[in-house]
Design a protein around this motif. Sequence first.
Motif, mmCIF file in Angstrom:
data_model
loop_
_atom_site.group_PDB
_atom_site.id
_atom_site.type_symbol
_atom_site.label_atom_id
_atom_site.label_comp_id
_atom_site.label_asym_id
_atom_site.label_seq_id
_atom_site.Cartn_x
_atom_site.Cartn_y
_atom_site.Cartn_z
ATOM 1 N N LYS A 90 0.837 -1.206 0.000
ATOM 2 C CA LYS A 90 0.000 0.000 0.000
ATOM 3 C C LYS A 90 0.872 1.256 0.000
ATOM 4 O O LYS A 90 0.581 2.232 -0.714
ATOM 5 C CB LYS A 90 -0.925 -0.009 1.213
ATOM 6 C CG LYS A 90 -2.031 -1.058 1.131
ATOM 7 C CD LYS A 90 -2.941 -0.991 2.347
ATOM 8 C CE LYS A 90 -4.105 -1.985 2.228
ATOM 9 N NZ LYS A 90 -4.998 -1.934 3.401
ATOM 10 N N TYR A 91 1.939 1.245 0.790
ATOM 11 C CA TYR A 91 2.842 2.401 0.826
ATOM 12 C C TYR A 91 3.469 2.636 -0.547
ATOM 13 O O TYR A 91 3.520 3.774 -1.033
ATOM 14 C CB TYR A 91 3.933 2.170 1.878
ATOM 15 C CG TYR A 91 5.127 3.069 1.686
ATOM 16 C CD1 TYR A 91 5.103 4.387 2.125
ATOM 17 C CD2 TYR A 91 6.277 2.607 1.036
ATOM 18 C CE1 TYR A 91 6.192 5.232 1.929
ATOM 19 C CE2 TYR A 91 7.366 3.440 0.835
ATOM 20 C CZ TYR A 91 7.325 4.747 1.278
ATOM 21 O OH TYR A 91 8.395 5.585 1.063
ATOM 22 N N LEU A 92 3.966 1.561 -1.165
ATOM 23 C CA LEU A 92 4.641 1.711 -2.453
ATOM 24 C C LEU A 92 3.694 2.256 -3.518
ATOM 25 O O LEU A 92 4.061 3.150 -4.293
ATOM 26 C CB LEU A 92 5.210 0.362 -2.904
ATOM 27 C CG LEU A 92 6.379 -0.196 -2.089
ATOM 28 C CD1 LEU A 92 6.745 -1.593 -2.568
ATOM 29 C CD2 LEU A 92 7.593 0.731 -2.166
ATOM 30 N N LEU A 93 2.479 1.737 -3.566
ATOM 31 C CA LEU A 93 1.523 2.173 -4.589
ATOM 32 C C LEU A 93 1.152 3.641 -4.427
ATOM 33 O O LEU A 93 0.832 4.325 -5.410
ATOM 34 C CB LEU A 93 0.271 1.296 -4.546
ATOM 35 C CG LEU A 93 0.476 -0.147 -5.031
ATOM 36 C CD1 LEU A 93 -0.740 -1.002 -4.697
ATOM 37 C CD2 LEU A 93 0.763 -0.179 -6.532
ATOM 38 N N GLU A 94 1.224 4.150 -3.199
ATOM 39 C CA GLU A 94 0.866 5.541 -2.947
ATOM 40 C C GLU A 94 2.044 6.506 -3.084
ATOM 41 O O GLU A 94 1.844 7.708 -3.304
ATOM 42 C CB GLU A 94 0.264 5.689 -1.545
ATOM 43 C CG GLU A 94 -1.102 5.031 -1.385
ATOM 44 C CD GLU A 94 -1.634 5.146 0.038
ATOM 45 O OE1 GLU A 94 -1.003 5.862 0.850
ATOM 46 O OE2 GLU A 94 -2.673 4.526 0.337
ATOM 47 N N ASN A 95 3.277 5.985 -2.963
ATOM 48 C CA ASN A 95 4.423 6.893 -2.834
ATOM 49 C C ASN A 95 5.541 6.701 -3.856
ATOM 50 O O ASN A 95 6.428 7.557 -3.941
ATOM 51 C CB ASN A 95 5.032 6.752 -1.428
ATOM 52 C CG ASN A 95 4.104 7.219 -0.337
ATOM 53 O OD1 ASN A 95 4.033 8.412 -0.052
ATOM 54 N ND2 ASN A 95 3.383 6.287 0.283
ATOM 55 N N VAL A 96 5.531 5.628 -4.612
ATOM 56 C CA VAL A 96 6.624 5.343 -5.543
ATOM 57 C C VAL A 96 6.039 5.161 -6.944
ATOM 58 O O VAL A 96 4.965 4.564 -7.103
ATOM 59 C CB VAL A 96 7.404 4.078 -5.112
ATOM 60 C CG1 VAL A 96 8.581 3.826 -6.050
ATOM 61 C CG2 VAL A 96 7.911 4.227 -3.668
ATOM 62 N N VAL A 97 6.753 5.645 -7.959
ATOM 63 C CA VAL A 97 6.221 5.592 -9.325
ATOM 64 C C VAL A 97 6.481 4.229 -9.967
ATOM 65 O O VAL A 97 7.463 3.548 -9.659
ATOM 66 C CB VAL A 97 6.841 6.707 -10.200
ATOM 67 C CG1 VAL A 97 6.496 8.074 -9.630
ATOM 68 C CG2 VAL A 97 8.350 6.540 -10.333
ATOM 69 N N ASN A 98 5.580 3.849 -10.865
ATOM 70 C CA ASN A 98 5.717 2.632 -11.689
ATOM 71 C C ASN A 98 5.998 1.382 -10.862
ATOM 72 O O ASN A 98 6.802 0.528 -11.249
ATOM 73 C CB ASN A 98 6.818 2.808 -12.737
ATOM 74 C CG ASN A 98 6.541 3.953 -13.688
ATOM 75 O OD1 ASN A 98 5.388 4.258 -13.976
ATOM 76 N ND2 ASN A 98 7.595 4.599 -14.161
ATOM 77 N N VAL A 99 5.328 1.268 -9.741
ATOM 78 C CA VAL A 99 5.605 0.164 -8.820
ATOM 79 C C VAL A 99 5.313 -1.194 -9.455
ATOM 80 O O VAL A 99 6.117 -2.127 -9.346
ATOM 81 C CB VAL A 99 4.781 0.331 -7.524
ATOM 82 C CG1 VAL A 99 4.924 -0.905 -6.633
ATOM 83 C CG2 VAL A 99 5.211 1.577 -6.780
ATOM 84 N N LYS A 100 4.202 -1.310 -10.124
ATOM 85 C CA LYS A 100 3.813 -2.620 -10.664
ATOM 86 C C LYS A 100 4.790 -3.100 -11.731
ATOM 87 O O LYS A 100 5.097 -4.295 -11.793
ATOM 88 C CB LYS A 100 2.394 -2.541 -11.224
ATOM 89 C CG LYS A 100 1.343 -2.324 -10.147
ATOM 90 C CD LYS A 100 -0.061 -2.328 -10.722
ATOM 91 C CE LYS A 100 -1.103 -2.136 -9.625
ATOM 92 N NZ LYS A 100 -2.490 -2.175 -10.153
ATOM 93 N N ASP A 101 5.272 -2.194 -12.562
ATOM 94 C CA ASP A 101 6.232 -2.588 -13.598
ATOM 95 C C ASP A 101 7.619 -2.842 -13.023
ATOM 96 O O ASP A 101 8.297 -3.793 -13.420
ATOM 97 C CB ASP A 101 6.318 -1.487 -14.672
ATOM 98 C CG ASP A 101 5.040 -1.356 -15.471
ATOM 99 O OD1 ASP A 101 4.298 -2.357 -15.558
ATOM 100 O OD2 ASP A 101 4.773 -0.254 -15.987
#
Length: 593
Positions: A90-101
């Motif tokens: 949840k933190y990564l999806l809200e705060n870091v770009v292009n997390v899924k890729d």
Amino acid sequence: MLKFEHITEIGGYGKVNSWEKVYQEWKSFPDLEVTLKEELEHIKDDPKALEDAFYKELTFGTGGMRGVLGPGTNRMNIYTVRKAVNGLAKYLLENVVNVKDRGVVIAYDSRYMSKEFAVETAKVLGAYDIKAHVFESLRPTPLLSFAVRYLATAAGVMITASHNPPEYNGFKVYNEDGGQMVPSEANQVIAAIKETENELSVPVLEQDELEEKQLINWVGQYIDNAYLDQLRQITKMDQNGLTQNKDLQIVFTPLHGTANDLVLRGLEQLHFENVDVVKEQAIPDPEFSTVASPNPEEHQAFTLAIELGKQKNADILLGTDPDADRLGVAVKNKDGEYTVLTGNQLGALFADYLLSHSEQAVLNNARFIKTIVTSELGRAIATSYGVETINTLTGFKYIGEKIRQFDATGETFILGYEESYGYLIRSFARDKDAVQAAVMACEMSHYWKQQGKTLLDALEVLYEKHGYYLEGLTSLTLKGKEGSEKITEIMEAIRKNPLTTVGGLTVEKTEDYLSSERVIISSKQTETIELPKENVYKMLLENNSWVCLRPSGTEPKIKCYYGVCESTKDQSESTLAALKETMETFMNQIIEK
């Protein structure tokens, strides 16, 4: 009188009426993992064991979490890991770009459940469509740090409990720069974890689904090879010195951990060929069956290495902890016996060797980084080469953070180390790196052997030039709720009633890192400490001595650090003993009150 350096069990475990409800939820959960269900059944008639397992949630600190394996919210298991990963996602999806890729890279060490926890991490990330790059077999912590940078992932996770006993495991989180998360980042992860009310209901994708959706990528040797390419470049030897075979006799033990392959390959590519590995400790073993503790800071960990060293007439002994972020080194003294260097001593030797073999153009912009509880000898050496020293709080995450700032400012990182056997030579990794340190220790030992000196001889030269710096540590473990309260009482006592002398030496300044305030005693002037707030209290004494009190962030411990600098070894030892006696008496009086 309390005996220091030993575990002291104090009191009970805290809130009684809430843990039983959580226990019942776990007990009645129909899909509880079979092994955990069996363990829960085994302790069902032991109220104290049950309370300890459920009375609180396993603490997630700035570096992650670490705990005993087993069922319960206060234990390391697949459910507590899932909850942590859920918050991280949840933190990564809200705060870091292009997390899924970009995904998250995951490594693990030789401990019980390490690979299982790595896969569980991938399963939770997969439920958020975040790709996981998982190493196909165990790897060191510094390689995980390197892999974050090499693969440009959104974050990294290392499953390890470092040098803790066999019953422990842990979960460390790395930011997109490859460093351990600093408090500003970790606090947001912690907040996201707390939003997950029930660890038993965290969504996951099963491994076959991950494979089918290509949400898991098994990472192999190509990361190792890329790391070794960088490792080759840390040498200060010229081309001729690099390619010649070295006559240095080396004994190495990975202490049943992850470092064996990379250390041997790193030494081989610099043509160190006379390397003998302690066979009994070369095999990964989650029991760490040949040592009382797999910690190179503990001299007993070198017992087998010393035996082999005597057989081979070794010049240097190397020992890495299980996840290969800490290095211990031993060399022969004048009596032919092996002496284990302290972390401060080896760090000072690194500083002098690296700085003396650097061009002036590099030194002009170079920065040396150490922590506030690390010896001041490193600063003295750096100053003699015209290099600025930067202090950070304890924890390599702060050193990594400072290096990240250098990327923007253009300052040159030359070396960073802690007294607790953690070193970083080059910043292609952003955490302490025992592989780098092992290779550089051998290069440095080879250099001094060519001059007819051992590392101990080289250290003596530094003492003669800069003063006899000597450091010490009192580590006190106080378990349970009341133990935690006693640690709080010690810190409150030193703040409310500050000592005016320690070991007969006058306190000249105090530094309270919780209030960010430095007080100059003689003038009563105050200064602001430009570091993050932390529960640490330091006293600067006359004659370049100091004392620092710091509760551990990962264990139920309070640590008292000491540093002295006199003109002779005997004087330094005497001053150090006086400081320790004063502070141990001070802490003991509060504990026994």
